[in-house]
Design a protein around this motif. Sequence first.
Motif, PDB file in Angstrom:
ATOM      1  N   LYS A   3       0.882  -1.294   0.042  1.00  0.00           N
ATOM      2  CA  LYS A   3      -0.088   0.087  -0.016  1.00  0.00           C
ATOM      3  C   LYS A   3       0.821   1.325  -0.082  1.00  0.00           C
ATOM      4  CE  LYS A   3      -3.809   2.330   2.591  1.00  0.00           C
ATOM      5  NZ  LYS A   3      -4.375   2.282   3.884  1.00  0.00           N
ATOM      6  N   THR A   4       1.919   1.200   0.693  1.00  0.00           N
ATOM      7  CA  THR A   4       2.865   2.462   1.080  1.00  0.00           C
ATOM      8  C   THR A   4       3.533   2.684  -0.409  1.00  0.00           C
ATOM      9  OG1 THR A   4       4.744   0.985   1.567  1.00  0.00           O
ATOM     10  CG2 THR A   4       3.322   2.191   3.300  1.00  0.00           C
ATOM     11  N   TYR A   5       3.660   1.532  -1.298  1.00  0.00           N
ATOM     12  CA  TYR A   5       4.416   2.007  -2.618  1.00  0.00           C
ATOM     13  C   TYR A   5       3.547   2.318  -3.591  1.00  0.00           C
ATOM     14  CZ  TYR A   5       7.188   1.677  -6.716  1.00  0.00           C
ATOM     15  OH  TYR A   5       7.649   1.863  -7.883  1.00  0.00           O
ATOM     16  N   PHE A   6       1.953   2.101  -3.487  1.00  0.00           N
ATOM     17  CA  PHE A   6       0.827   2.639  -4.337  1.00  0.00           C
ATOM     18  C   PHE A   6       0.930   4.181  -3.927  1.00  0.00           C
ATOM     19  CE2 PHE A   6      -3.343   3.443  -5.333  1.00  0.00           C
ATOM     20  CZ  PHE A   6      -3.404   2.952  -6.713  1.00  0.00           C
ATOM     21  N   ILE A   7       1.061   4.491  -2.644  1.00  0.00           N
ATOM     22  CA  ILE A   7       0.911   5.711  -2.295  1.00  0.00           C
ATOM     23  C   ILE A   7       2.046   6.643  -2.691  1.00  0.00           C
ATOM     24  CG2 ILE A   7       0.829   7.371  -0.263  1.00  0.00           C
ATOM     25  CD1 ILE A   7      -0.560   5.280   1.190  1.00  0.00           C
ATOM     26  N   SER A   8       2.960   6.061  -2.984  1.00  0.00           N
ATOM     27  CA  SER A   8       4.337   6.705  -3.244  1.00  0.00           C
ATOM     28  C   SER A   8       4.235   6.980  -4.823  1.00  0.00           C
ATOM     29  CB  SER A   8       5.496   5.978  -2.978  1.00  0.00           C
ATOM     30  OG  SER A   8       5.693   5.016  -3.953  1.00  0.00           O
ATOM     31  N   GLU A   9       3.656   6.247  -5.621  1.00  0.00           N
ATOM     32  CA  GLU A   9       3.558   6.424  -6.932  1.00  0.00           C
ATOM     33  C   GLU A   9       2.419   7.365  -7.141  1.00  0.00           C
ATOM     34  OE1 GLU A   9       4.388   5.005  -9.750  1.00  0.00           O
ATOM     35  OE2 GLU A   9       5.768   4.186  -8.388  1.00  0.00           O
ATOM     36  N   GLN A  10       1.308   7.783  -6.109  1.00  0.00           N
ATOM     37  CA  GLN A  10       0.581   8.829  -6.479  1.00  0.00           C
ATOM     38  C   GLN A  10       1.311  10.193  -6.115  1.00  0.00           C
ATOM     39  OE1 GLN A  10      -2.295   7.597  -7.467  1.00  0.00           O
ATOM     40  NE2 GLN A  10      -1.486   5.663  -6.988  1.00  0.00           N
ATOM     41  N   LEU A  11       2.301  10.052  -5.235  1.00  0.00           N
ATOM     42  CA  LEU A  11       2.982  11.440  -5.050  1.00  0.00           C
ATOM     43  C   LEU A  11       3.975  11.487  -6.157  1.00  0.00           C
ATOM     44  CD1 LEU A  11       4.017  10.734  -1.212  1.00  0.00           C
ATOM     45  CD2 LEU A  11       2.192  12.161  -2.110  1.00  0.00           C
ATOM     46  N   SER A  84      13.189   3.149  -7.171  1.00  0.00           N
ATOM     47  CA  SER A  84      12.055   2.666  -7.066  1.00  0.00           C
ATOM     48  C   SER A  84      12.173   0.981  -6.868  1.00  0.00           C
ATOM     49  CB  SER A  84      11.311   2.931  -8.360  1.00  0.00           C
ATOM     50  OG  SER A  84      10.850   4.163  -8.757  1.00  0.00           O
ATOM     51  N   LEU A  85      13.138   0.599  -7.692  1.00  0.00           N
ATOM     52  CA  LEU A  85      13.194  -1.062  -7.536  1.00  0.00           C
ATOM     53  C   LEU A  85      13.895  -1.562  -6.024  1.00  0.00           C
ATOM     54  CD1 LEU A  85      14.338  -2.062 -11.238  1.00  0.00           C
ATOM     55  CD2 LEU A  85      12.142  -2.287 -10.203  1.00  0.00           C
ATOM     56  N   LEU A  86      14.583  -0.529  -5.474  1.00  0.00           N
ATOM     57  CA  LEU A  86      14.910  -0.855  -4.135  1.00  0.00           C
ATOM     58  C   LEU A  86      13.903  -0.888  -3.002  1.00  0.00           C
ATOM     59  CD1 LEU A  86      18.237   1.170  -3.849  1.00  0.00           C
ATOM     60  CD2 LEU A  86      18.191  -1.193  -4.044  1.00  0.00           C
ATOM     61  N   CYS A  87      12.795  -0.029  -3.535  1.00  0.00           N
ATOM     62  CA  CYS A  87      11.659  -0.080  -2.709  1.00  0.00           C
ATOM     63  C   CYS A  87      10.781  -1.336  -2.934  1.00  0.00           C
ATOM     64  CB  CYS A  87      10.754   1.204  -2.865  1.00  0.00           C
ATOM     65  SG  CYS A  87      11.729   2.609  -2.542  1.00  0.00           S
ATOM     66  N   LEU A  88      10.586  -1.657  -4.216  1.00  0.00           N
ATOM     67  CA  LEU A  88       9.647  -2.668  -4.489  1.00  0.00           C
ATOM     68  C   LEU A  88      10.566  -3.571  -5.597  1.00  0.00           C
ATOM     69  CD1 LEU A  88       7.007  -3.993  -4.363  1.00  0.00           C
ATOM     70  CD2 LEU A  88       6.168  -2.556  -6.209  1.00  0.00           C
ATOM     71  N   ARG A  91       9.759  -6.589 -10.279  1.00  0.00           N
ATOM     72  CA  ARG A  91       9.733  -5.688 -11.240  1.00  0.00           C
ATOM     73  C   ARG A  91       8.320  -5.841 -11.624  1.00  0.00           C
ATOM     74  NH1 ARG A  91      15.471  -5.032 -14.286  1.00  0.00           N
ATOM     75  NH2 ARG A  91      16.646  -5.081 -12.380  1.00  0.00           N
ATOM     76  N   GLY A  92       7.658  -7.198 -11.683  1.00  0.00           N
ATOM     77  CA  GLY A  92       6.235  -7.280 -12.165  1.00  0.00           C
ATOM     78  C   GLY A  92       5.317  -6.666 -11.463  1.00  0.00           C
ATOM     79  N   LYS A  93       5.428  -6.342 -10.267  1.00  0.00           N
ATOM     80  CA  LYS A  93       4.612  -5.640  -9.296  1.00  0.00           C
ATOM     81  C   LYS A  93       4.730  -4.069  -9.404  1.00  0.00           C
ATOM     82  CE  LYS A  93       3.942  -8.969  -5.514  1.00  0.00           C
ATOM     83  NZ  LYS A  93       4.164  -9.456  -3.923  1.00  0.00           N
ATOM     84  N   PHE A  94       5.877  -3.889  -9.709  1.00  0.00           N
ATOM     85  CA  PHE A  94       6.362  -2.573 -10.034  1.00  0.00           C
ATOM     86  C   PHE A  94       5.584  -2.099 -11.054  1.00  0.00           C
ATOM     87  CE2 PHE A  94       9.125   0.026 -12.899  1.00  0.00           C
ATOM     88  CZ  PHE A  94       9.243   1.240 -11.961  1.00  0.00           C
ATOM     89  N   LEU A  95       5.910  -2.764 -12.211  1.00  0.00           N
ATOM     90  CA  LEU A  95       4.965  -2.416 -13.446  1.00  0.00           C
ATOM     91  C   LEU A  95       3.239  -2.387 -13.176  1.00  0.00           C
ATOM     92  CD1 LEU A  95       5.127  -1.606 -16.645  1.00  0.00           C
ATOM     93  CD2 LEU A  95       5.122  -4.092 -17.132  1.00  0.00           C
ATOM     94  N   LEU A  96       2.923  -3.292 -12.517  1.00  0.00           N
ATOM     95  CA  LEU A  96       1.481  -3.283 -12.359  1.00  0.00           C
ATOM     96  C   LEU A  96       1.082  -2.402 -11.512  1.00  0.00           C
ATOM     97  CD1 LEU A  96      -1.265  -4.923 -12.313  1.00  0.00           C
ATOM     98  CD2 LEU A  96      -0.505  -6.246 -10.573  1.00  0.00           C
ATOM     99  N   THR A  97       1.920  -1.989 -10.439  1.00  0.00           N
ATOM    100  CA  THR A  97       1.542  -0.756  -9.546  1.00  0.00           C
ATOM    101  C   THR A  97       1.286   0.373 -10.346  1.00  0.00           C
ATOM    102  OG1 THR A  97       2.433  -1.832  -7.870  1.00  0.00           O
ATOM    103  CG2 THR A  97       1.912   0.348  -7.396  1.00  0.00           C
ATOM    104  N   LYS A  98       2.367   0.853 -11.088  1.00  0.00           N
ATOM    105  CA  LYS A  98       2.429   2.158 -12.117  1.00  0.00           C
ATOM    106  C   LYS A  98       1.195   2.070 -12.982  1.00  0.00           C
ATOM    107  CE  LYS A  98       6.151   4.442 -13.031  1.00  0.00           C
ATOM    108  NZ  LYS A  98       6.059   5.283 -12.214  1.00  0.00           N
TER     109      LYS A  98
END
Length: 241
Positions: A3-11, A84-88, A91-98
């Motif tokens: 959830k925190t990474y999704f919020i960071s994407e909004q920021l 970004s990848l250090l936080c998540l 890489r699949g979840k990273f792309l999906l989150t964005k």
Amino acid sequence: MKKTYFISEQLKFIYNRWIILTILGLGLFIPTMTIVLNTAPEKISFDFLANQILQSFYLGQVGFVVITALYFGQELSHATLRTSLLCLPNRGKFLLTKLLSLLMWEIILLAVFTIFSIIVISFNFRYNMNQEELLKMFTLLISVYLSTIQLSFIQAALVMIGGSMVVALAAVLSFILGLGQVLLQFYHGFRYFPVLSVMNAFSTRAKSVYPEVVAGLSFQQLWCILLLVTAFFILRRRTVR
């Protein structure tokens, strides 16, 4: 997905000044196009207003594509992708989150621009849409929304595949602004390419040169899936320093 990474994407999205400027420009551009795009007939009809709105959203795709390129392109500069990848690390979840973050913002923007455009065009032409016409208008716009979101995902995939925001942006914008129509004069098969395959979604009068709306959306969706899968595999193998 954290959830925190999704919020960071909004920021990342709302703190990118170029994205915000593009949104503001798009918010002025689409409603303005609804009243100046074509010369108004003597008798204003729902068909005229619907076409004005649909065609305005076609041109508005330029703004959504630019927003996508800016949002995904920022990962390719100043070692942002590494951070970004250090936080998540996945890489699949990273792309999906964005992609989910982009989808959320585009749904919000499409809804806001639609309401604003209907208010502006109704006030300008002094035409009050009844409940049945509003329902028909939103029904027509569903295909436009799907097409715009698909094209944005295609843009995101191209940015990740090519590793360049500029090249990917030029490729998609050229198709929207006329290159696709030129290529179609030389080879009929280009009608199945993104942008061209969904042209009938942006008019109340279907043209036989383009696929039907549902078929066109299906073709563009296939391109979207293919490019996103390719982007995922390239991202998995990309060296980050």
